[in-house]
Design a protein around this motif. Structure first.
Motif, short mmCIF file in Angstrom:
data_model
loop_
_atom_site.label_atom_id
_atom_site.label_comp_id
_atom_site.label_asym_id
_atom_site.label_seq_id
_atom_site.Cartn_x
_atom_site.Cartn_y
_atom_site.Cartn_z
N GLY A 4 12.65 49.59 83.63
CA GLY A 4 12.87 49.33 82.22
C GLY A 4 11.59 49.40 81.41
O GLY A 4 11.55 49.97 80.32
N LEU A 5 10.52 48.81 81.95
CA LEU A 5 9.23 48.86 81.27
C LEU A 5 8.73 50.30 81.17
O LEU A 5 8.18 50.71 80.14
CB LEU A 5 8.20 48.01 82.01
N TRP A 13 4.20 42.72 89.42
CA TRP A 13 5.32 41.99 88.82
C TRP A 13 5.59 40.69 89.58
O TRP A 13 5.74 39.62 88.98
CB TRP A 13 6.57 42.86 88.81
N THR A 44 16.17 43.76 91.62
CA THR A 44 16.01 43.22 90.27
C THR A 44 14.63 43.55 89.72
O THR A 44 14.49 43.97 88.57
CB THR A 44 16.22 41.70 90.27
N ALA A 45 13.59 43.37 90.54
CA ALA A 45 12.23 43.63 90.08
C ALA A 45 11.99 45.11 89.83
O ALA A 45 11.37 45.48 88.82
CB ALA A 45 11.22 43.08 91.08
N VAL A 71 4.92 37.58 87.33
CA VAL A 71 6.18 37.09 86.76
C VAL A 71 6.88 36.12 87.70
O VAL A 71 7.19 34.98 87.34
CB VAL A 71 7.10 38.27 86.40
N ASP A 72 7.14 36.55 88.93
CA ASP A 72 7.90 35.71 89.85
C ASP A 72 7.10 34.52 90.36
O ASP A 72 7.63 33.41 90.48
CB ASP A 72 8.38 36.54 91.05
N THR A 98 14.14 47.31 89.05
CA THR A 98 14.88 47.66 87.85
C THR A 98 14.12 47.23 86.60
O THR A 98 14.10 47.94 85.59
CB THR A 98 16.28 47.02 87.88
N SER A 99 13.46 46.06 86.66
CA SER A 99 12.62 45.62 85.55
C SER A 99 11.44 46.57 85.34
O SER A 99 11.07 46.89 84.20
CB SER A 99 12.12 44.20 85.79
N ILE A 113 1.70 45.17 82.55
CA ILE A 113 2.81 44.21 82.67
C ILE A 113 2.47 42.93 81.92
O ILE A 113 3.31 42.37 81.19
CB ILE A 113 3.11 43.93 84.15
N ARG A 137 4.29 41.23 78.58
CA ARG A 137 4.80 39.85 78.58
C ARG A 137 4.17 39.02 77.46
O ARG A 137 4.46 37.84 77.33
CB ARG A 137 4.50 39.19 79.92
#
Length: 311
Positions: free
Chosen positions: A269-270, A131, A262-263, A135-136, A265-266, A162, A166
């Motif tokens: 969620g996935l 991630w 935050t990551a 992403v970041d 938690t993402s 991932i 996206r």
């Protein structure tokens, strides 16, 4: 409590189950009753060489899935009894090969009900690495083309999922016997690195996820379109790749995974939505951590290995 520790560096048999005192949570920390602990390549590298942990004694392991036993002062996110998973602060916060562990509350997220502790324990370090790289760091956007090296490996197989979540077009490298597995993850194309030249097969790439380093890293720069980026998740020597990247009008960078509420938690969620799931290659009881390391060091693991600490 029981923990697997080592007092010297060396082969897997330096890992020994022993009794140590149960830790107590400090301010902002959780005490977690560990149910499962993921095993990663960085674990056996630290076991052999000490790495960021220095000289033993120490307890390895960064991936945790378990139940909150107690909370330190100031913790508002979780309460005793909550099922959670996450990564202990990398690299200095190791200690997951144990019945209990403490860590910052914000290193964790609630475990999705759809995942077992074994499945959740396989995710954190590898999924956060993927991630944070895609992403970041690379700011992966819908429609972009991604090349994932070692797409059947721990980080790679999660990165494929991932990237697909996206909206990316994903090309993975893997040996021929693993092609069906990688396609099953959602990869649009799979390249056999043993018989095919990925530089010839993959072109116009926006993002390369480098999980191998060395010559593969340098050759991967040739697959990038102008302005594309290579993100390496291994030891990164910027001076090595920068001149070649500049010549090709592309970018190259390295990253070290971080605990990140935050990551994670993402990631949760996935996983909860069914878009991300760790493939667990094998499980071992905590007392057999040495056998898990020996398995991992064969280099023939598809997905992840996990230690089971509680039934």
């Amino acid at each position: 409590m029981k923990a697997v520790r080592q007092t010297i560096l060396g082969d897997p048999d330096v890992l020994q189950e022993t009794e140590i005192g149960r830790p107590k949570p400090g301010p902002g920390q959780l005490l977690v009753a560990v149910h499962a602990a993921g095993v990663n390549p960085t674990d056996w590298r630290h076991r052999r060489h000490g790495g960021h942990l220095g000289d033993p004694p120490f307890t390895l392991g960064w991936d945790v899935s378990g139940v909150v036993e107690a909370v330190g002062s100031g913790v508002a996110l979780f309460a005793p009894g909550d099922e959670i998973f996450g990564m202990l602060p990398y690299p200095h916060g190791a200690g997951a090969y144990a019945e209990y562990v403490t860590g910052p509350a914000r290193a964790f997220a609630r475990k999705p009900d759809t995942l077992s502790h074994v499945e959740a324990g396989a995710l954190p370090l590898a999924a956060l690495t993927a991630w944070q790289a895609l992403v970041d760091t690379a700011a992966l956007a819908r429609g972009q083309r991604v090349l994932v090296h070692a797409a059947a490996g721990g980080v790679g197989h999660l990165a494929v999922q991932i990237a697909k979540a996206r909206g990316a077009y994903v090309i993975g490298t893997a040996s021929a016997p693993k092609h069906d597995f990688v396609r099953g993850l959602g990869a649009d194309e799979v390249i056999d690195y043993r018989t095919q030249d990925f530089v010839q097969e993959a072109a116009g790439i926006d993002v390369v996820l480098d999980t191998l380093g060395g010559e593969t890293r340098l050759r991967s720069l040739k697959t990038l379109k102008p302005g594309g980026i290579l993100v390496s998740v291994l030891h990164f020597d910027a001076d090595e790749a920068a001149p070649r990247a500049a010549e090709l009008n592309v970018r190259s960078t390295g990253m070290l995974v971080e605990h990140d509420h935050t990551a994670i938690t993402s990631v949760a969620g996935l996983a909860a939505s069914g878009h991300l799931r760790a493939h667990v290659c094998a499980t071992y009881p905590l007392a057999e951590a040495a056998q898990a390391h020996a398995h991992g060091e064969t280099g023939h693991v598809t997905g992840k290995l996990v230690l089971t600490v509680r039934p």
